[in-house]
Scaffold this active site. Structure first.
Site, mmCIF file in Angstrom:
data_model
loop_
_atom_site.group_PDB
_atom_site.id
_atom_site.type_symbol
_atom_site.label_atom_id
_atom_site.label_comp_id
_atom_site.label_asym_id
_atom_site.label_seq_id
_atom_site.Cartn_x
_atom_site.Cartn_y
_atom_site.Cartn_z
ATOM 1 N N ARG A 33 0.835 -1.182 0.000
ATOM 2 C CA ARG A 33 0.000 0.000 0.000
ATOM 3 C C ARG A 33 0.883 1.251 0.000
ATOM 4 O O ARG A 33 1.820 1.343 0.790
ATOM 5 C CB ARG A 33 -0.832 -0.040 1.270
ATOM 6 C CG ARG A 33 -1.747 1.091 1.517
ATOM 7 C CD ARG A 33 -2.412 0.795 2.872
ATOM 8 N NE ARG A 33 -3.221 1.880 3.323
ATOM 9 C CZ ARG A 33 -2.750 2.995 3.871
ATOM 10 N NH1 ARG A 33 -1.458 3.141 4.024
ATOM 11 N NH2 ARG A 33 -3.557 3.935 4.263
ATOM 12 N N ASN A 64 1.462 7.088 1.844
ATOM 13 C CA ASN A 64 0.730 8.323 2.147
ATOM 14 C C ASN A 64 -0.670 8.380 1.555
ATOM 15 O O ASN A 64 -1.254 9.443 1.458
ATOM 16 C CB ASN A 64 1.526 9.544 1.690
ATOM 17 C CG ASN A 64 2.792 9.712 2.507
ATOM 18 O OD1 ASN A 64 2.955 9.065 3.530
ATOM 19 N ND2 ASN A 64 3.690 10.558 2.051
ATOM 20 N N CYS A 65 -1.202 7.245 1.120
ATOM 21 C CA CYS A 65 -2.576 7.219 0.617
ATOM 22 C C CYS A 65 -3.489 6.785 1.740
ATOM 23 O O CYS A 65 -3.358 5.687 2.253
ATOM 24 C CB CYS A 65 -2.727 6.216 -0.529
ATOM 25 S SG CYS A 65 -2.259 6.871 -2.111
ATOM 26 N N LEU A 66 -4.413 7.647 2.094
ATOM 27 C CA LEU A 66 -5.306 7.305 3.204
ATOM 28 C C LEU A 66 -6.393 6.351 2.725
ATOM 29 O O LEU A 66 -6.715 6.254 1.572
ATOM 30 C CB LEU A 66 -5.918 8.585 3.787
ATOM 31 C CG LEU A 66 -4.865 9.576 4.313
ATOM 32 C CD1 LEU A 66 -5.520 10.843 4.798
ATOM 33 C CD2 LEU A 66 -4.044 8.943 5.426
#
Lengths: 90, 116, 105
Positions: C100, C103-105
């Site tokens: 994943r 920094n992608c929420l």
């Protein structure tokens, strides 16, 4: 124009002394976090002008000598930042 | 406003270095000018032939090779620290600019941060 | 696919489990049918991961990396959003069998 040095490390941290060696005559130093421990350490020669963040002093039950430093809050910290040409966060 | 992130800790032993890299990549993602300066033991980030697989970590050498792609403006290293750790031709990764006067270098930026 | 373990967000627990078939199945969950444009991005991402030992940490950096490698026609958010709806970096990394993006929420 001066540089604002924000120091969040205590005198035992190598970065604390490195910072002191970088402070120029017109610069301003602000102690935050563990940096305020310097106010309790009588062996430390602190630079002038010196500011320290109130909350961090209270948390550690320190009673700094008002001749050595000026105790300020977050609003003053913002003002200090704006007045400075650059900020170095140690 | 140009930000300089200074790394003065060696790689792998703590998470603060990863956080420094995250900070740099985040600034670059939003096209904020950012450069990295490695000083003291931090210059070990810049060694060639790092292999962190045995300690189940990712190679910061390989991570740093993405810096230019992501728009980080410069990778710089303190020359005297490089000498101290034997880093130079053949041992220092490509694309690193060495600097001799940290005081002067740091004062070229609006905001200087030592993360961690 | 029965033996492939995935985390709560659908990313592979073990990178070695990835196959093109696994990619097709994960994509189908997002109603994506993989065509050659998708495969080009997936191959690029897998190459990027091998080179840099990291997924591009955010959408914007995914776009930057694609732009650098494949040019402006493909390295733009509209193109990648059309291929990988939602959060392109996250969707594309999930299909490509990568971790994943941090920094992608």
């Amino acid at each position: 124009m001066h540089t604002l040095h924000i120091v969040s490390k205590s005198p035992g941290h190598p970065r604390f002394l490195e910072c002191l060696s970088m402070v120029d005559t017109n610069d301003v130093v602000l102690l935050t976090g563990n940096g305020v421990v310097a106010l309790a350490d009588s062996s430390i020669e602190v630079p002038s002008p010196l500011y320290a963040l109130e909350g961090d002093i209270q948390a550690r039950a320190l009673t700094p000598d008002s001749a050595r430093c000026q105790v300020i809050g977050f609003d003053d910290m913002v003002a200090l930042t704006i007045q400075s040409q650059r900020v170095i966060s140690w | 406003m140009h930000t300089l992130i200074v790394i003065d800790r060696p790689p792998y032993g703590s998470w603060s270095g990863r956080e420094s890299l995250d900070m740099a990549f985040s600034l670059a993602a939003f096209d904020q000018p950012v450069s990295l300066l490695f000083v003291g033991e931090g210059v070990l980030w810049l060694s060639q032939r790092q292999d962190a697989s045995a300690i189940a970590q990712k190679s910061v050498e390989r991570n740093l090779k993405a810096a230019a792609i992501f728009g980080i403006e410069a990778l710089m290293a303190d020359q005297s620290a490089c000498q101290r750790f034997g880093l130079g031709d053949g041992t220092l990764i490509d694309g690193v600019e060495t600097v001799t006067d940290l005081r002067v270098t740091m004062r070229r930026y609006d905001h200087v941060v030592f993360p961690g | 696919m029965a033996t492939v373990v995935r985390n709560t967000e659908g990313f592979l627990e073990n990178a070695a489990d990835w196959t093109e078939e696994v990619a097709r199945i994960i994509a189908a969950e997002e109603q994506i049918e993989l065509d050659e444009k998708h495969w080009e991005s997936i191959e690029f991402l897998r190459f990027f991961y091998k080179e840099h030992e990291m997924s591009p940490p955010s959408n914007r950096l995914f776009v930057k990396a694609v732009k650098e490698a494949l040019g402006e026609d493909k390295g733009n958010s509209i193109y990648l959003m059309q291929l990988f709806p939602g959060t392109p970096a996250k969707t594309a990394c999930r299909i490509a069998g990568l971790p994943r993006p941090t920094n992608c929420l």
